[in-house]
Write an enzyme that holds these catalytic residues in place. Structure first.
Site, PDB file in Angstrom:
ATOM      1  N   TYR A 167       0.833  -1.205   0.000  1.00 42.60           N
ATOM      2  CA  TYR A 167       0.000   0.000   0.000  1.00 42.60           C
ATOM      3  C   TYR A 167       0.872   1.261   0.000  1.00 42.60           C
ATOM      4  O   TYR A 167       1.891   1.329   0.690  1.00 42.60           O
ATOM      5  CB  TYR A 167      -0.929   0.027   1.203  1.00 42.60           C
ATOM      6  CG  TYR A 167      -2.060  -0.979   1.153  1.00 42.60           C
ATOM      7  CD1 TYR A 167      -2.288  -1.761   0.022  1.00 42.60           C
ATOM      8  CD2 TYR A 167      -2.915  -1.153   2.238  1.00 42.60           C
ATOM      9  CE1 TYR A 167      -3.316  -2.692  -0.015  1.00 42.60           C
ATOM     10  CE2 TYR A 167      -3.954  -2.067   2.198  1.00 42.60           C
ATOM     11  CZ  TYR A 167      -4.152  -2.838   1.080  1.00 42.60           C
ATOM     12  OH  TYR A 167      -5.180  -3.750   1.051  1.00 42.60           O
ATOM     13  N   SER A 220     -13.901  -4.138  -0.044  1.00 42.85           N
ATOM     14  CA  SER A 220     -14.767  -3.401  -0.974  1.00 42.85           C
ATOM     15  C   SER A 220     -16.245  -3.634  -0.657  1.00 42.85           C
ATOM     16  O   SER A 220     -17.022  -4.028  -1.530  1.00 42.85           O
ATOM     17  CB  SER A 220     -14.476  -3.782  -2.430  1.00 42.85           C
ATOM     18  OG  SER A 220     -15.060  -2.856  -3.322  1.00 42.85           O
ATOM     19  N   LEU A 273     -18.616  -1.640  -0.346  1.00 37.45           N
ATOM     20  CA  LEU A 273     -19.497  -0.777  -1.145  1.00 37.45           C
ATOM     21  C   LEU A 273     -19.242  -0.950  -2.642  1.00 37.45           C
ATOM     22  O   LEU A 273     -19.767  -0.184  -3.450  1.00 37.45           O
ATOM     23  CB  LEU A 273     -19.330   0.701  -0.756  1.00 37.45           C
ATOM     24  CG  LEU A 273     -19.573   1.049   0.709  1.00 37.45           C
ATOM     25  CD1 LEU A 273     -19.548   2.556   0.904  1.00 37.45           C
ATOM     26  CD2 LEU A 273     -20.895   0.476   1.213  1.00 37.45           C
ATOM     27  N   GLY A 316     -16.633  -0.446  -4.636  1.00 37.78           N
ATOM     28  CA  GLY A 316     -16.052   0.704  -5.301  1.00 37.78           C
ATOM     29  C   GLY A 316     -16.947   1.928  -5.304  1.00 37.78           C
ATOM     30  O   GLY A 316     -16.855   2.763  -6.212  1.00 37.78           O
ATOM     31  N   LEU A 371     -20.227   1.845  -5.554  1.00 39.83           N
ATOM     32  CA  LEU A 371     -21.465   1.556  -6.273  1.00 39.83           C
ATOM     33  C   LEU A 371     -22.665   1.453  -5.335  1.00 39.83           C
ATOM     34  O   LEU A 371     -23.791   1.825  -5.700  1.00 39.83           O
ATOM     35  CB  LEU A 371     -21.304   0.254  -7.060  1.00 39.83           C
ATOM     36  CG  LEU A 371     -22.417  -0.094  -8.039  1.00 39.83           C
ATOM     37  CD1 LEU A 371     -22.443   0.889  -9.200  1.00 39.83           C
ATOM     38  CD2 LEU A 371     -22.232  -1.516  -8.572  1.00 39.83           C
ATOM     39  N   LEU A 372     -22.423   0.945  -4.115  1.00 39.75           N
ATOM     40  CA  LEU A 372     -23.522   0.718  -3.169  1.00 39.75           C
ATOM     41  C   LEU A 372     -23.663   1.856  -2.163  1.00 39.75           C
ATOM     42  O   LEU A 372     -24.394   1.726  -1.186  1.00 39.75           O
ATOM     43  CB  LEU A 372     -23.285  -0.602  -2.422  1.00 39.75           C
ATOM     44  CG  LEU A 372     -23.179  -1.839  -3.320  1.00 39.75           C
ATOM     45  CD1 LEU A 372     -22.779  -3.061  -2.513  1.00 39.75           C
ATOM     46  CD2 LEU A 372     -24.497  -2.100  -4.039  1.00 39.75           C
ATOM     47  N   GLY A 373     -23.013   2.965  -2.417  1.00 33.81           N
ATOM     48  CA  GLY A 373     -23.044   4.092  -1.479  1.00 33.81           C
ATOM     49  C   GLY A 373     -23.949   5.228  -1.894  1.00 33.81           C
ATOM     50  O   GLY A 373     -23.731   6.368  -1.484  1.00 33.81           O
ATOM     51  N   GLY A 374     -24.965   4.945  -2.725  1.00 31.33           N
ATOM     52  CA  GLY A 374     -25.859   6.009  -3.184  1.00 31.33           C
ATOM     53  C   GLY A 374     -25.295   6.766  -4.367  1.00 31.33           C
ATOM     54  O   GLY A 374     -25.485   7.974  -4.500  1.00 31.33           O
TER      55      GLY A 374
END
Length: 330
Positions: free
Chosen positions: A53, A216, A218, A220, A222-225
């Site tokens: 990282y 992941s 959410l 990337g 996509l599932l966060g609104g």
């Protein structure tokens, strides 16, 4: 904060895992330290990182940021269950010298010492294999792990991105050696929009007593609104989320998801995390906040109780693959 055991171990960890991948590339050191302070204050005791990282020329930077935070004292290190990973090529120019990546006993030993130095600590609590190494037998990997455990440099071993059969191979090899606890956790891609882990990976983890740590959660963003944010002029989707929204069927599915949560008055990102916390075998999802505000949103998911009607609706929007082998054989 709520806590649970990590798989079959006696190790107690928070039901949210602080992911640190953004520390360095997207979040500077001062803000990263503020996020870690806020996480610890909220009761999150499980921090996840990896030696690669920081990425590119800055590989190792994230571990260094965490190490500098530990060096501030205040019992920070003693309060944290620290997990990092080994496998990736750590050469700055992208071309590894032989034995400077993957899971040979030589590279594991070298990588542990380098991570300990960057992290400014004497031990790694959960040392995770970031990917399978098709060239190194598990007998060699466990021999290296056993030595490191005896030296006190690591306490437990975990896997990441392993298929179910490799989880089985790893722990059967550990059992043959005797005295080796084997893998205690698996970190895998798992969320409402990506449920293939339910076929093989999660059942294998449950059978062998591994805690499942979804990354992941959410998908990337996509599932966060993401659609509502797009309409409101907020941050536009990128990467995996943008690819899905470019497909009419994918966009319609995400719109149905957001409409369902609007009906129930639940924030999408919090619902996606809360859903994972209901799933069998899941220890806790990894949240990777770029700001303290994003961390606060994730924390609300731990207390969120999703009604059965909503859970049923989520399954209708994002149907799982079903169990193996029925999912693909019948």
């Amino acid at each position: 904060m709520k806590y649970t055991q990590l798989g079959r171990t006696g190790l107690k960890v928070s039901r949210l895992v602080l992911g640190t991948m953004n520390f360095g590339p997207q979040t500077d050191e001062a803000d990263s330290h503020a996020i870690m302070d806020a996480a610890l204050d909220a009761g999150i005791n499980f921090f996840d990182t990896a030696n690669v990282y920081g990425w590119g020329e800055n590989k190792g930077r994230t571990e260094t940021i965490i190490g500098n935070w530990f060096a501030k004292g205040g019992d920070r290190r003693d309060k944290v269950v620290l997990a990092t990973k080994v496998y990736g090529n750590m050469a700055a120019d992208g071309e590894p010298w032989p034995n400077h990546d993957k899971l040979s006993a030589l590279n594991i030993r070298r990588a542990v010492d380098a991570s300990l130095k960057r992290l400014q600590t004497d031990r790694i609590d959960v040392y995770q294999f970031h990917h399978i190494d098709r060239s190194t037998p598990f007998e060699e990997i466990w021999q290296a792990v056993d030595v490191l455990v005896q030296q006190g440099k690591i306490l437990y071993a975990g896997s990441s991105n392993f298929p179910g059969y490799k989880i089985a191979q790893a722990n059967e090899a550990a059992a043959r050696r005797g005295g080796t606890i084997g893998l205690v956790s698996e970190q895998c891609l798992y969320n409402l929009a990506e449920r293939r882990a339910e076929m093989e990976v999660i059942p294998a983890a449950q059978d062998y007593g591994l805690g499942v740590i979804p990354w992941s959660p959410l998908h990337g963003g996509l599932l966060g609104g993401v659609i509502k944010k797009e309409v409101q002029g907020g941050r536009r989707a990128s990467g995996r989320a943008a690819d899905t929204l470019a497909d009419p069927a994918g966009r319609a599915q995400i719109q149905a998801y957001e409409d369902l949560l609007d009906k129930h008055g639940v924030a999408p990102g919090e619902a996606a995390l809360a859903w994972l916390l209901t799933r069998p075998g899941v220890t806790g999802p990894i949240v990777g906040p770029r700001t303290v505000g994003q961390l606060e949103s994730a924390l609300r998911a731990v207390e969120l109780e999703l009604p059965e009607e909503l859970l049923t609706g989520l399954d209708e929007v994002f149907p799982g693959p079903g169990p193996s082998p029925e999912a693909f054989a019948w």
